[in-house]
Design a protein around this motif. Structure first.
Motif, PDB file in Angstrom:
ATOM      1  N   ALA A   1      75.717  69.162 -11.637  1.00  0.00           N
ATOM      2  CA  ALA A   1      75.455  70.167 -12.404  1.00  0.00           C
ATOM      3  C   ALA A   1      74.987  71.503 -11.132  1.00  0.00           C
ATOM      4  CB  ALA A   1      75.004  70.247 -12.945  1.00  0.00           C
TER       5      ALA A   1
ATOM      6  N   GLY B   1      80.828  83.471  -7.664  1.00  0.00           N
ATOM      7  CA  GLY B   1      80.500  82.503  -8.722  1.00  0.00           C
ATOM      8  C   GLY B   1      80.015  83.253 -10.420  1.00  0.00           C
ATOM      9  N   THR B   2      79.420  82.948 -10.689  1.00  0.00           N
ATOM     10  CA  THR B   2      78.670  82.547 -12.905  1.00  0.00           C
ATOM     11  C   THR B   2      78.152  84.232 -11.885  1.00  0.00           C
ATOM     12  OG1 THR B   2      78.973  80.906 -12.926  1.00  0.00           O
ATOM     13  CG2 THR B   2      77.608  81.982 -14.130  1.00  0.00           C
ATOM     14  N   THR B   3      76.450  84.478 -10.672  1.00  0.00           N
ATOM     15  CA  THR B   3      75.928  85.190 -11.019  1.00  0.00           C
ATOM     16  C   THR B   3      76.108  86.522 -11.026  1.00  0.00           C
ATOM     17  OG1 THR B   3      74.490  83.013 -10.380  1.00  0.00           O
ATOM     18  CG2 THR B   3      73.832  84.825  -9.466  1.00  0.00           C
TER      19      THR B   3
ATOM     20  N   HIS C   1      69.882  79.853 -17.220  1.00  0.00           N
ATOM     21  CA  HIS C   1      69.483  79.964 -16.491  1.00  0.00           C
ATOM     22  C   HIS C   1      69.187  81.657 -15.527  1.00  0.00           C
ATOM     23  CE1 HIS C   1      71.023  79.589 -12.161  1.00  0.00           C
ATOM     24  NE2 HIS C   1      71.150  78.286 -12.220  1.00  0.00           N
TER      25      HIS C   1
ATOM     26  N   SER D   1      70.323  82.563 -13.638  1.00  0.00           N
ATOM     27  CA  SER D   1      71.357  84.127 -13.097  1.00  0.00           C
ATOM     28  C   SER D   1      71.791  85.030 -14.601  1.00  0.00           C
ATOM     29  CB  SER D   1      72.677  83.625 -12.050  1.00  0.00           C
ATOM     30  OG  SER D   1      72.814  82.803 -13.615  1.00  0.00           O
TER      31      SER D   1
ATOM     32  N   VAL E   1      76.269  75.945 -22.271  1.00  0.00           N
ATOM     33  CA  VAL E   1      75.785  74.512 -21.739  1.00  0.00           C
ATOM     34  C   VAL E   1      74.984  74.654 -21.648  1.00  0.00           C
ATOM     35  CG1 VAL E   1      75.915  71.704 -21.413  1.00  0.00           C
ATOM     36  CG2 VAL E   1      77.915  73.064 -22.551  1.00  0.00           C
TER      37      VAL E   1
ATOM     38  N   ASN F   1      72.206  73.721 -18.440  1.00  0.00           N
ATOM     39  CA  ASN F   1      72.013  72.912 -17.257  1.00  0.00           C
ATOM     40  C   ASN F   1      71.270  72.293 -17.459  1.00  0.00           C
ATOM     41  OD1 ASN F   1      70.600  75.643 -16.810  1.00  0.00           O
ATOM     42  ND2 ASN F   1      70.306  74.284 -14.675  1.00  0.00           N
TER      43      ASN F   1
ATOM     44  N   ASP G   1      78.159  82.458 -20.410  1.00  0.00           N
ATOM     45  CA  ASP G   1      77.894  81.727 -19.931  1.00  0.00           C
ATOM     46  C   ASP G   1      78.177  80.187 -19.367  1.00  0.00           C
ATOM     47  OD1 ASP G   1      76.910  80.207 -17.130  1.00  0.00           O
ATOM     48  OD2 ASP G   1      74.905  80.985 -17.189  1.00  0.00           O
TER      49      ASP G   1
ATOM     50  N   ALA H   1      79.290  78.396 -17.090  1.00  0.00           N
ATOM     51  CA  ALA H   1      78.775  77.397 -15.191  1.00  0.00           C
ATOM     52  C   ALA H   1      79.438  76.131 -15.882  1.00  0.00           C
ATOM     53  CB  ALA H   1      78.266  78.056 -15.096  1.00  0.00           C
ATOM     54  N   GLN H   2      78.331  76.067 -16.953  1.00  0.00           N
ATOM     55  CA  GLN H   2      77.982  73.691 -17.233  1.00  0.00           C
ATOM     56  C   GLN H   2      78.826  73.904 -18.050  1.00  0.00           C
ATOM     57  OE1 GLN H   2      76.673  72.005 -15.328  1.00  0.00           O
ATOM     58  NE2 GLN H   2      75.487  73.752 -13.963  1.00  0.00           N
TER      59      GLN H   2
ATOM     60  N   SER I   1      82.109  79.549 -12.000  1.00  0.00           N
ATOM     61  CA  SER I   1      81.392  79.235 -10.360  1.00  0.00           C
ATOM     62  C   SER I   1      82.767  78.196 -10.800  1.00  0.00           C
ATOM     63  CB  SER I   1      80.827  78.291 -10.577  1.00  0.00           C
ATOM     64  OG  SER I   1      79.792  79.567 -10.373  1.00  0.00           O
TER      65      SER I   1
ATOM     66  N   LYS J   1      81.859  74.373  -9.340  1.00  0.00           N
ATOM     67  CA  LYS J   1      81.058  73.422 -10.343  1.00  0.00           C
ATOM     68  C   LYS J   1      82.377  73.199 -11.504  1.00  0.00           C
ATOM     69  CE  LYS J   1      76.829  75.844 -11.674  1.00  0.00           C
ATOM     70  NZ  LYS J   1      76.113  75.309 -10.329  1.00  0.00           N
TER      71      LYS J   1
HETATM   72  N1  PLP Z   1      74.300  78.967 -15.199  1.00  0.00           N
HETATM   73  C1  PLP Z   1      74.168  78.243 -15.725  1.00  0.00           C
HETATM   74  C2  PLP Z   1      74.063  77.555 -16.707  1.00  0.00           C
HETATM   75  C3  PLP Z   1      74.199  77.040 -14.087  1.00  0.00           C
HETATM   76  O1  PLP Z   1      73.983  75.930 -14.293  1.00  0.00           O
HETATM   77  C4  PLP Z   1      74.207  77.719 -12.245  1.00  0.00           C
HETATM   78  C5  PLP Z   1      74.258  77.119 -11.735  1.00  0.00           C
HETATM   79  O2  PLP Z   1      73.666  75.962 -11.667  1.00  0.00           O
HETATM   80  C6  PLP Z   1      74.860  78.794 -12.697  1.00  0.00           C
HETATM   81  C7  PLP Z   1      74.368  80.132 -13.987  1.00  0.00           C
HETATM   82  C8  PLP Z   1      74.886  79.669 -11.685  1.00  0.00           C
HETATM   83  O3  PLP Z   1      75.813  79.015 -10.923  1.00  0.00           O
HETATM   84  P1  PLP Z   1      76.158  80.056  -9.150  1.00  0.00           P
HETATM   85  O4  PLP Z   1      74.974  79.743  -8.621  1.00  0.00           O
HETATM   86  O5  PLP Z   1      77.475  79.294  -9.016  1.00  0.00           O
HETATM   87  O6  PLP Z   1      76.293  81.318  -9.164  1.00  0.00           O
END
Ligand code: PLP
Length: 404
Positions: free
Chosen positions: A29, A92-94, A122, A124, A172, A174, A199, A201-202, A222, A225
């Motif tokens: 993750a 990335g997601t952030t 998260h 972010s 989902v 994390n 979001d 990412a997961q 991202s 991931k």
């Molecule tokens: N959102 C979720 C649910 C995440 O699990 C993560 C990373 O662990 C992020 C956002 C941030 O992803 P990144 O660090 O690749 O921008």
């Protein structure tokens, strides 16, 4: 038939040892390992094509541009966006979420407008909105969850109002692995005139995500991931929204015409992609998505569901085990604490057995507070995770437990 041994052969790192023990990598993750084809696609581009994109008239620049824009189309197909122009490349997601908060949020939100987040976001998907709150005086509201880790949809409905401008939710979690009902949440948000940001990412690494089916307005994920390279990510935005949004950063590539008096801006997605993009990263991401599609998302999902169920069952048998997130269909993440063992001690001792897990707050401190803990240990799975690795984790935890 899903041939896990053959799949693992595609990931050279999985064959290595740490502390003279076979590596058991259960921190997926945080980031996934990369198949050979992704690294080779990127190496080949550096060796044979490399040139800056969009701006050159020469052959290599044209070829690099074609690969970069083909990657955009590849992402479009992967998430079923209507148009490739709805795919913005970010880091990335952030960065994707920061982009929405800083451009759409800055342009369209006023003091008193409400942004709905969930208790399992998260950082972010929390901090960019808090930064915007500082600047604009918006109000953040938080959707609560049940003890099993399910969002309280009734409370969500009650929090929604005409003041709500956007709902932001992890597809989902994390930490808990909960698969949130974002399609239903988007319908409810839209009924109040609010937008929906997912979001992903997961979720994107684990099952088919279709932005049209979900009906979301923005979606972020991202590359690293989902078996792609680090430093590349995606923001999907509905065309009409991206068209209205001001630029994110200023620089080359995002402009129409620049004079000392006035600058006009490119259309989306280029308006949001100032400077030289990570065009080798986008090509690597496209190779990763090809890889995932070749294995088959349904097969991957079935395999990971089976691994997650097995892990939950086996770990529940360990005395003093506390598992967080017990919803049906949870995905690829198991967070836990064992007795009074500090998760950092647990993680450090497991590491000496070759088992890589994550410990701490998992960038979700408000969720830790909701669960009444400072931190948790977390094992997270991928398309190459085996039952034997889960067995190694369970044995390792039991061994550590007996040391305390
Ligand atoms: N959102 C979720 C649910 C995440 O699990 C993560 C990373 O662990 C992020 C956002 C941030 O992803 P990144 O660090 O690749 O921008």
């Amino acid at each position: 038939m899903y041939d896990i041994s053959a799949v693992r052969e595609d990931f050279p790192i999985l064959g290595r040892e740490v502390y003279k023990r076979p590596l058991v990598y259960l921190d997926n993750a945080a980031t996934t390992q990369k198949p050979r084809c992704v690294v080779e696609a990127m190496t080949n581009e550096y060796y044979t094509v490399n040139a800056n994109v969009h701006r050159g008239v020469h052959y290599l620049s044209g070829q690099a541009t074609d690969l970069h824009e083909a990657a955009r189309e590849r992402v479009r197909r992967f998430i079923n966006a209507r148009r490739a122009d709805e795919v913005v490349f970010t880091r990335g997601t952030t960065e994707s979420i920061n982009l929405v908060a800083a451009t759409w949020g800055e342009a369209f939100l006023q003091a008193g407008d409400e942004v709905l987040l969930t208790v399992m976001e998260h950082h972010s998907d929390i901090v960019p909105w808090q930064l915007l709150r500082e600047r604009k005086g918006i109000v953040l509201k938080v959707v609560p969850m049940t003890d099993s880790g399910e969002l309280d949809l009734e409370a969500y409905g009650a929090l929604l109002s005409p003041r709500t401008k956007i709902v932001c939710c992890a597809h989902v979690s994390n930490v808990l692995g909960t698969v949130n009902p974002v399609k239903r949440m988007a319908e409810m948000a839209h009924a109040q005139g609010a937008l929906m940001l997912v979001d992903a990412a997961q979720s994107v690494p684990h099952f088919q995500v279709d932005v049209q089916e979900l009906g979301c307005d923005f979606l972020a994920f991202s590359g690293h991931k989902v078996y792609g390279p680090t430093g590349i990510g995606v923001l999907y935005g509905r065309e009409e929204l991206l068209e209205q949004m001001p630029p994110y950063q200023g620089g080359g590539e995002m402009i129409g015409r620049v004079t000392w008096e006035h600058t006009t801006f490119e259309r989306p997605p280029f308006r949001f992609e100032a400077g030289t993009p990570d065009y080798v990263g986008t090509h690597g991401l496209a190779a990763a998505l090809d890889y995932v599609d070749k294995l088959g998302m349904e097969q991957i999902h079935a395999h990971e569901q089976e691994i997650t169920r097995y892990a939950m069952e086996q770990m529940a048998l360990i005395p003093d085990m506390h598992l967080y997130g017990t919803t049906a269909g949870k995905d690829a993440v198991v967070s836990f604490n064992v007795g009074n063992i500090h998760p950092l001690d647990l993680g450090t001792l497991l590491d000496r057995l070759g088992i890589a897990i994550r410990t701490g707050h998992h960038c979700a401190q408000p969720l830790m507070e909701r669960c009444g803990v400072e931190g948790m240990a977390r094992a997270s799975f991928a398309l190459y995770t085996t039952r034997q690795e889960v067995d190694a984790l369970v044995e390792g935890i039991d061994r550590v437990r007996k040391m305390f």
